[in-house]
Design a protein around this motif. Structure first.
Motif, short mmCIF file in Angstrom:
data_model
loop_
_atom_site.label_atom_id
_atom_site.label_comp_id
_atom_site.label_asym_id
_atom_site.label_seq_id
_atom_site.Cartn_x
_atom_site.Cartn_y
_atom_site.Cartn_z
N ARG A 126 9.26 -2.69 -11.69
CA ARG A 126 8.02 -1.91 -11.78
C ARG A 126 7.76 -1.43 -13.20
O ARG A 126 8.68 -1.07 -13.92
N LEU A 127 6.47 -1.39 -13.53
CA LEU A 127 6.07 -1.01 -14.88
C LEU A 127 6.20 0.49 -15.12
O LEU A 127 6.66 0.93 -16.18
N ILE A 128 5.78 1.27 -14.13
CA ILE A 128 5.71 2.72 -14.36
C ILE A 128 7.08 3.34 -14.15
O ILE A 128 7.55 3.52 -13.02
N SER A 152 -0.21 1.09 -3.03
CA SER A 152 1.16 1.21 -2.51
C SER A 152 1.56 2.69 -2.47
O SER A 152 1.70 3.33 -3.51
N GLU A 153 1.74 3.21 -1.26
CA GLU A 153 2.02 4.64 -1.12
C GLU A 153 3.33 5.02 -1.81
O GLU A 153 3.43 6.03 -2.50
N ARG A 154 4.33 4.17 -1.64
CA ARG A 154 5.64 4.45 -2.25
C ARG A 154 5.57 4.49 -3.76
O ARG A 154 6.10 5.38 -4.42
N TYR A 155 4.93 3.45 -4.29
CA TYR A 155 4.80 3.36 -5.75
C TYR A 155 3.96 4.54 -6.26
O TYR A 155 4.26 5.14 -7.30
N ALA A 156 2.92 4.89 -5.50
CA ALA A 156 2.05 6.00 -5.90
C ALA A 156 2.86 7.29 -6.04
O ALA A 156 2.70 8.03 -7.02
N HIS A 157 3.74 7.54 -5.09
CA HIS A 157 4.54 8.77 -5.15
C HIS A 157 5.53 8.72 -6.32
O HIS A 157 5.82 9.75 -6.93
N GLU A 158 6.02 7.53 -6.60
CA GLU A 158 6.95 7.38 -7.73
C GLU A 158 6.19 7.67 -9.05
O GLU A 158 6.68 8.40 -9.91
N MET A 159 4.99 7.09 -9.15
CA MET A 159 4.17 7.33 -10.37
C MET A 159 3.89 8.82 -10.52
O MET A 159 4.00 9.38 -11.61
N LEU A 160 3.52 9.46 -9.41
CA LEU A 160 3.18 10.88 -9.43
C LEU A 160 4.37 11.70 -9.93
O LEU A 160 4.24 12.56 -10.80
N GLU A 161 5.54 11.40 -9.39
CA GLU A 161 6.75 12.14 -9.77
C GLU A 161 7.04 11.97 -11.26
O GLU A 161 7.27 12.95 -11.98
N TYR A 162 6.98 10.73 -11.74
CA TYR A 162 7.32 10.47 -13.15
C TYR A 162 6.28 11.09 -14.10
O TYR A 162 6.64 11.69 -15.10
#
Ligand SMILES: C[S@@+](CC[C@H](N)C(=O)[O-])C[C@H]1O[C@@H](n2cnc3c(N)ncnc32)[C@H](O)[C@@H]1O
Length: 216
Positions: A126-128, A152-162
């Motif tokens: 993943r890029l982010i 992607s809900e999972r990726y979205a939450h990961e992006m949000l956290e980072y």
């Protein structure tokens, strides 16, 4: 006989709008002005980038991708529409971001539907990631913006956290979460497809905060 294969490096030699570079281009000289620089990472078939460049002639747009079919398509559209304020960079942003732009040189970064790599063993692709967000914070100027979208809900939450953990970015949502919609921006190809399929889209928008200067 099929068409002779022309490499992207050869195309770059003849087409000033296409760059296959391993050092920073002098963007103001290349565009012939110092208008705000807006970067789209992973433009795919290029719909979003083309529409943005057409509707904002006072900004300069740079797209980066390594998707050959999309690159060929967008180069043709740039020519047909005679857009002067757009340049295409060939390659992987992870390898090029460190040298393509000076610190604080970018006004806006758009990342629409980055590949979600849903399989567990592929997540590392993943890029982010925090390291990449650090690069974005370095390259965006004060008051610069990062605008992202994913289904992607999972990726979205990961992006949000980072992103929420990076002190130089402020989440533009009142609750430091996702935005439900994105006004004033064209829809990318993937975005239209997901909207037509009734899928939920997670939008994120961040402001690059200016450094705090002491009064003394
Ligand atoms: C899922 S597609 C989305 C395309 C387009 N943004 C849209 O919303 O319709 C992701 C795009 O990002 C490009 N891409 C993926 N990783 C990239 C990277 N590290 N650097 C540049 N482009 C990348 C892919 O080649 C692909 O064109």
């Amino acid at each position: 006989m099929g068409k002779p294969l022309i490499s992207f490096a050869q195309i770059a030699e003849h087409d000033p709008f296409f760059l296959d570079v391993d050092e920073r281009p002098d963007w103001p000289t290349l565009f012939g002005n110092s208008n705000p620089l807006k970067l789209e990472i992973g433009f795919g078939m290029g719909n979003f980038l083309i529409e943005m460049a057409a509707k904002e002639p006072g900004s300069n747009f740079i797209g980066i991708d390594f998707y050959h079919k999309g690159i060929r398509k967008i180069m043709t559209r740039i020519k047909n529409l005679q857009l002067e304020n757009i340049r295409i960079v060939y390659g992987d942003i992870r390898n090029k971001i460190s040298y393509l732009f000076q610190e604080g040189e970018l006004d806006t970064v758009y990342i629409n539907f980055p590949d979600p790599w849903p399989k567990k063993r592929h997540i590392k692709r993943r890029l982010i990631k925090p390291e990449f967000i650090n690069h974005l914070a370095n390259k965006l100027g004060p008051e610069g913006k990062a605008s992202l979208a994913t289904d992607s809900e999972r990726y979205a939450h990961e992006m949000l956290e980072y992103f929420n953990s990076e002190m130089r970015f402020q989440n533009m949502d009142d609750n430091f979460g996702f935005l439900k919609e994105r006004m004033d921006l064209p829809k990318s190809k993937y975005e239209k497809n997901y909207i037509n399929a009734g899928e939920k889209i997670f939008y994120l928008e961040y402001l690059r905060l200016a450094p705090v200067t002491s009064a003394t």
